[in-house]
Design a protein around this motif. Structure first.
Motif, PDB file in Angstrom:
ATOM      1  N   ASP A 100       4.513  -5.940 -10.694  1.00 55.30           N
ATOM      2  CA  ASP A 100       3.284  -5.368 -10.144  1.00 55.30           C
ATOM      3  C   ASP A 100       3.458  -3.921  -9.686  1.00 55.30           C
ATOM      4  O   ASP A 100       2.533  -3.348  -9.104  1.00 55.30           O
ATOM      5  CB  ASP A 100       2.799  -6.215  -8.964  1.00 55.30           C
ATOM      6  N   GLY A 101       4.628  -3.343  -9.947  1.00 57.86           N
ATOM      7  CA  GLY A 101       4.888  -1.966  -9.545  1.00 57.86           C
ATOM      8  C   GLY A 101       3.843  -0.972 -10.012  1.00 57.86           C
ATOM      9  O   GLY A 101       3.456  -0.075  -9.247  1.00 57.86           O
ATOM     10  N   PRO A 102       3.352  -1.087 -11.260  1.00 53.82           N
ATOM     11  CA  PRO A 102       2.327  -0.132 -11.697  1.00 53.82           C
ATOM     12  C   PRO A 102       1.087  -0.119 -10.817  1.00 53.82           C
ATOM     13  O   PRO A 102       0.379   0.889 -10.758  1.00 53.82           O
ATOM     14  CB  PRO A 102       1.987  -0.618 -13.116  1.00 53.82           C
ATOM     15  N   LEU A 103       0.820  -1.232 -10.094  1.00 53.28           N
ATOM     16  CA  LEU A 103      -0.348  -1.295  -9.222  1.00 53.28           C
ATOM     17  C   LEU A 103      -0.034  -0.775  -7.823  1.00 53.28           C
ATOM     18  O   LEU A 103      -0.701   0.128  -7.322  1.00 53.28           O
ATOM     19  CB  LEU A 103      -0.864  -2.737  -9.141  1.00 53.28           C
ATOM     20  N   TRP A 104       0.978  -1.356  -7.168  1.00 50.16           N
ATOM     21  CA  TRP A 104       1.196  -0.977  -5.770  1.00 50.16           C
ATOM     22  C   TRP A 104       1.762   0.431  -5.613  1.00 50.16           C
ATOM     23  O   TRP A 104       1.711   1.003  -4.520  1.00 50.16           O
ATOM     24  CB  TRP A 104       2.053  -2.001  -5.031  1.00 50.16           C
ATOM     25  N   ALA A 105       2.298   1.007  -6.703  1.00 51.01           N
ATOM     26  CA  ALA A 105       2.849   2.361  -6.611  1.00 51.01           C
ATOM     27  C   ALA A 105       1.822   3.446  -6.931  1.00 51.01           C
ATOM     28  O   ALA A 105       2.169   4.626  -6.977  1.00 51.01           O
ATOM     29  CB  ALA A 105       4.052   2.491  -7.547  1.00 51.01           C
ATOM     30  N   LEU A 106       0.565   3.085  -7.149  1.00 52.44           N
ATOM     31  CA  LEU A 106      -0.465   4.087  -7.423  1.00 52.44           C
ATOM     32  C   LEU A 106      -0.558   5.092  -6.273  1.00 52.44           C
ATOM     33  O   LEU A 106      -0.508   4.723  -5.107  1.00 52.44           O
ATOM     34  CB  LEU A 106      -1.828   3.412  -7.606  1.00 52.44           C
ATOM     35  N   GLU A 107      -0.692   6.365  -6.624  1.00 52.07           N
ATOM     36  CA  GLU A 107      -0.843   7.425  -5.633  1.00 52.07           C
ATOM     37  C   GLU A 107      -2.013   8.315  -6.017  1.00 52.07           C
ATOM     38  O   GLU A 107      -2.269   8.555  -7.192  1.00 52.07           O
ATOM     39  CB  GLU A 107       0.418   8.284  -5.546  1.00 52.07           C
ATOM     40  N   PRO A 108      -2.742   8.844  -5.013  1.00 50.54           N
ATOM     41  CA  PRO A 108      -3.867   9.730  -5.325  1.00 50.54           C
ATOM     42  C   PRO A 108      -3.379  11.099  -5.786  1.00 50.54           C
ATOM     43  O   PRO A 108      -2.342  11.582  -5.350  1.00 50.54           O
ATOM     44  CB  PRO A 108      -4.609   9.831  -3.993  1.00 50.54           C
ATOM     45  N   ARG A 109      -4.146  11.709  -6.663  1.00 46.02           N
ATOM     46  CA  ARG A 109      -3.831  13.063  -7.106  1.00 46.02           C
ATOM     47  C   ARG A 109      -4.047  14.063  -5.977  1.00 46.02           C
ATOM     48  O   ARG A 109      -3.310  15.031  -5.828  1.00 46.02           O
ATOM     49  CB  ARG A 109      -4.703  13.417  -8.320  1.00 46.02           C
ATOM     50  N   THR A 110      -5.076  13.794  -5.147  1.00 42.54           N
ATOM     51  CA  THR A 110      -5.395  14.659  -4.022  1.00 42.54           C
ATOM     52  C   THR A 110      -4.826  14.057  -2.742  1.00 42.54           C
ATOM     53  O   THR A 110      -5.017  12.864  -2.503  1.00 42.54           O
ATOM     54  CB  THR A 110      -6.921  14.807  -3.877  1.00 42.54           C
ATOM     55  N   PRO A 111      -4.137  14.829  -1.917  1.00 45.93           N
ATOM     56  CA  PRO A 111      -3.605  14.271  -0.667  1.00 45.93           C
ATOM     57  C   PRO A 111      -4.711  13.751   0.245  1.00 45.93           C
ATOM     58  O   PRO A 111      -5.880  14.143   0.142  1.00 45.93           O
ATOM     59  CB  PRO A 111      -2.897  15.478  -0.027  1.00 45.93           C
ATOM     60  N   LEU A 112      -4.332  12.840   1.130  1.00 48.37           N
ATOM     61  CA  LEU A 112      -5.209  12.310   2.174  1.00 48.37           C
ATOM     62  C   LEU A 112      -6.353  11.463   1.622  1.00 48.37           C
ATOM     63  O   LEU A 112      -7.411  11.340   2.249  1.00 48.37           O
ATOM     64  CB  LEU A 112      -5.783  13.438   3.053  1.00 48.37           C
ATOM     65  N   ARG A 113      -6.132  10.849   0.473  1.00 44.98           N
ATOM     66  CA  ARG A 113      -7.152   9.969  -0.081  1.00 44.98           C
ATOM     67  C   ARG A 113      -6.683   8.523   0.004  1.00 44.98           C
ATOM     68  O   ARG A 113      -5.531   8.203  -0.271  1.00 44.98           O
ATOM     69  CB  ARG A 113      -7.453  10.328  -1.540  1.00 44.98           C
ATOM     70  N   ARG A 114      -7.601   7.640   0.377  1.00 46.00           N
ATOM     71  CA  ARG A 114      -7.342   6.207   0.460  1.00 46.00           C
ATOM     72  C   ARG A 114      -8.246   5.502  -0.530  1.00 46.00           C
ATOM     73  O   ARG A 114      -9.427   5.847  -0.659  1.00 46.00           O
ATOM     74  CB  ARG A 114      -7.618   5.720   1.882  1.00 46.00           C
ATOM     75  N   LEU A 115      -7.702   4.529  -1.253  1.00 48.10           N
ATOM     76  CA  LEU A 115      -8.509   3.770  -2.201  1.00 48.10           C
ATOM     77  C   LEU A 115      -9.379   2.774  -1.443  1.00 48.10           C
ATOM     78  O   LEU A 115      -8.870   1.862  -0.780  1.00 48.10           O
ATOM     79  CB  LEU A 115      -7.620   3.035  -3.205  1.00 48.10           C
ATOM     80  N   VAL A 116     -10.687   2.966  -1.529  1.00 51.00           N
ATOM     81  CA  VAL A 116     -11.650   2.073  -0.897  1.00 51.00           C
ATOM     82  C   VAL A 116     -12.688   1.695  -1.932  1.00 51.00           C
ATOM     83  O   VAL A 116     -13.264   2.571  -2.590  1.00 51.00           O
ATOM     84  CB  VAL A 116     -12.329   2.736   0.320  1.00 51.00           C
TER      85      VAL A 116
END
Length: 441
Positions: A100-116
């Motif tokens: 599941d690494g491809p999912l939990w390791a996702l990071e935003p391109r722009t800092p200070l963004r949270r996936l909601v």
């Protein structure tokens, strides 16, 4: 690493969202449609033995932000990759055997963004792209897409405008009645439904409850009345699809202290799960009849700065056990329900471990059963359902500056998977003795 992810993300618009293979290479996802909290199963075939490849995973959120991760792999002697057996190599977003690494390791391109996820009636589209070689990545070899939904087959969403109560009720398929849960979010305001909708797939009638900055509710966090939350409890207890005699509560962050207040003052509550909550009333005065819980004070001078312009606010809130601050302490010892406390030991928002321990003491002092506290090392404040990426830092709505939330990606992912199962087991045990099956798409 970040520059490589940015380079790959610029290629995203040229990658279609349907399955595609080139040169005999095939990328298979099982299934291609699933619920958001289901594990990932990904295999690749048709590679040359020992061939180096890069797997990019990406999604675009509702605001247009791209979240991506990168896994570097080497094909086995058969020319296949199976993420349950093939280790990710150094240089990517994760290493080792991490299905599941491809999912939990996702990071935003722009800092200070949270996936909601705000619109739970539409799925999230994940895009998987397999490139030849590692750095720099070569030609695109294969791609595939997966839909991850929040409402499985037969789950219904009912907008709630009952009296003053505002929210959305999610009902599992079938005649019911179902064990009922009210879910209360943190300080963001508005109405967030992703946890409630996912819980409905597990057999719970779940009310995502808004309490400010939504429709005709108060616009600011200033004064709240517990009678509003009492009305929501009564709405659930009287609903024909909700199984009594009591309901469950689930709260995170500010929602956690609201849940503790509800459990302390209101009837009809059987079980309460608190995720990184406070034992003191936070941010706004809370009134119930002739009782007022004042908001706990804080000292902004105690903010530290692990990075320039990035605050750590863990130590700014006053101790609610000190005499001067006890008007903010929630009288948890009054509660009659069962409790589950889920605590991230690297929570940088506040001292969730201390608060859970204090709540436990208050209950025991009143002769109540000692509640279960589950601690998660190296997990941060935003413990979400499985596979939501770690939010490392974002703008704090109340403090007014960017803050760190704590946690390390792998440990945080483990905490999310484990806590999600413990929440379900806790509610099934106390609200419905007979466990109900998950509902698939």
């Amino acid at each position: 690493m970040q520059s490589l992810l940015c380079l790959l993300s610029r290629r995203l618009p040229r990658v279609p969202w349907y399955s595609r293979s080139m040169s005999g290479v095939s990328l298979q996802l099982s299934p291609d449609r699933c619920l958001f909290d289901e594990p990932l199963r990904l295999r690749v075939s048709g590679l040359s033995p020992g061939q180096d490849v890069s797997l990019q995973t990406a999604l675009t959120d509702e605001g247009g932000e791209i979240f991506s991760s990168l896994g570097r792999y080497r094909a086995g002697s058969s020319g296949e990759l199976d993420l349950t057996q093939s280790p990710a190599l150094e240089g990517g977003s994760f290493t080792g055997i991490e299905p599941d690494g491809p999912l939990w390791a996702l990071e935003p391109r722009t800092p200070l963004r949270r996936l909601v996820k705000k619109n739970v009636q539409s799925p999230i589209q994940l895009r998987f792209s397999l490139y030849q070689d590692h750095e720099p990545p070569g030609p695109l070899l294969a791609s595939a897409a997966q839909e991850r939904s929040f409402m499985g087959e037969g789950v219904t969403r009912v907008p709630v405008r009952e009296g003053t109560v505002r929210g959305s009720l999610f009902l599992p398929p079938g005649p019911g009645p179902f064990p009922g849960v009210i879910e209360v979010q943190g300080t963001g305001g508005g109405l967030l439904e992703y946890k409630s909708s996912l819980l409905a797939n597990k057999g719970f009638a779940t009310l995502a409850l808004a309490y400010y900055n939504y429709e005709d509710l108060p616009k600011q966090m200033k004064d709240f009345r517990l009678e509003y939350f009492e009305e929501a409890v009564n709405y659930m207890l009287q609903h024909p699809k909700v199984k009594g005699p009591g309901i469950g509560l689930l709260g995170h962050s500010k929602g956690g202290d609201l849940v503790l207040s509800m459990a302390s003052f209101l009837n009809g509550i059987t079980a309460s799960a608190v995720v990184n909550g406070s034992v003191a009333n936070v941010a706004a005065a809370l009134h119930y009849k002739d009782i007022t819980l004042h908001p706990i004070g804080y000292d902004l001078k105690k903010i530290t700065y692990p990075e320039p312009g990035m605050g750590d606010i863990r130590d700014i809130i006053y101790n609610p056990l000190e005499e001067a601050n006890r008007k903010s302490l929630i009288p948890v010892g009054r509660a009659k329900c069962k409790f589950l406390f889920l605590v991230a030991e690297d929570d940088r928002n506040w001292k969730s471990d201390f608060y859970a321990h204090t709540a436990c003491q208050l209950l025991v002092e009143q002769g109540k059963e000692k509640p279960e506290i589950v601690y998660y090392a190296k997990a941060g404040h935003y413990i979400e359902p499985p596979y939501f990426p770690l939010c490392k830092a974002s703008m704090h709505k109340l403090i007014g500056l960017p803050v760190v939330w704590g946690g390390e990606p792998k440990a945080h992912a483990v905490a999310q998977m484990d806590s999600w199962q413990k929440i379900q087991a806790f509610f099934h045990k106390h609200l419905n003795k007979q466990s109900m099956p998950n509902h698939k798409l």
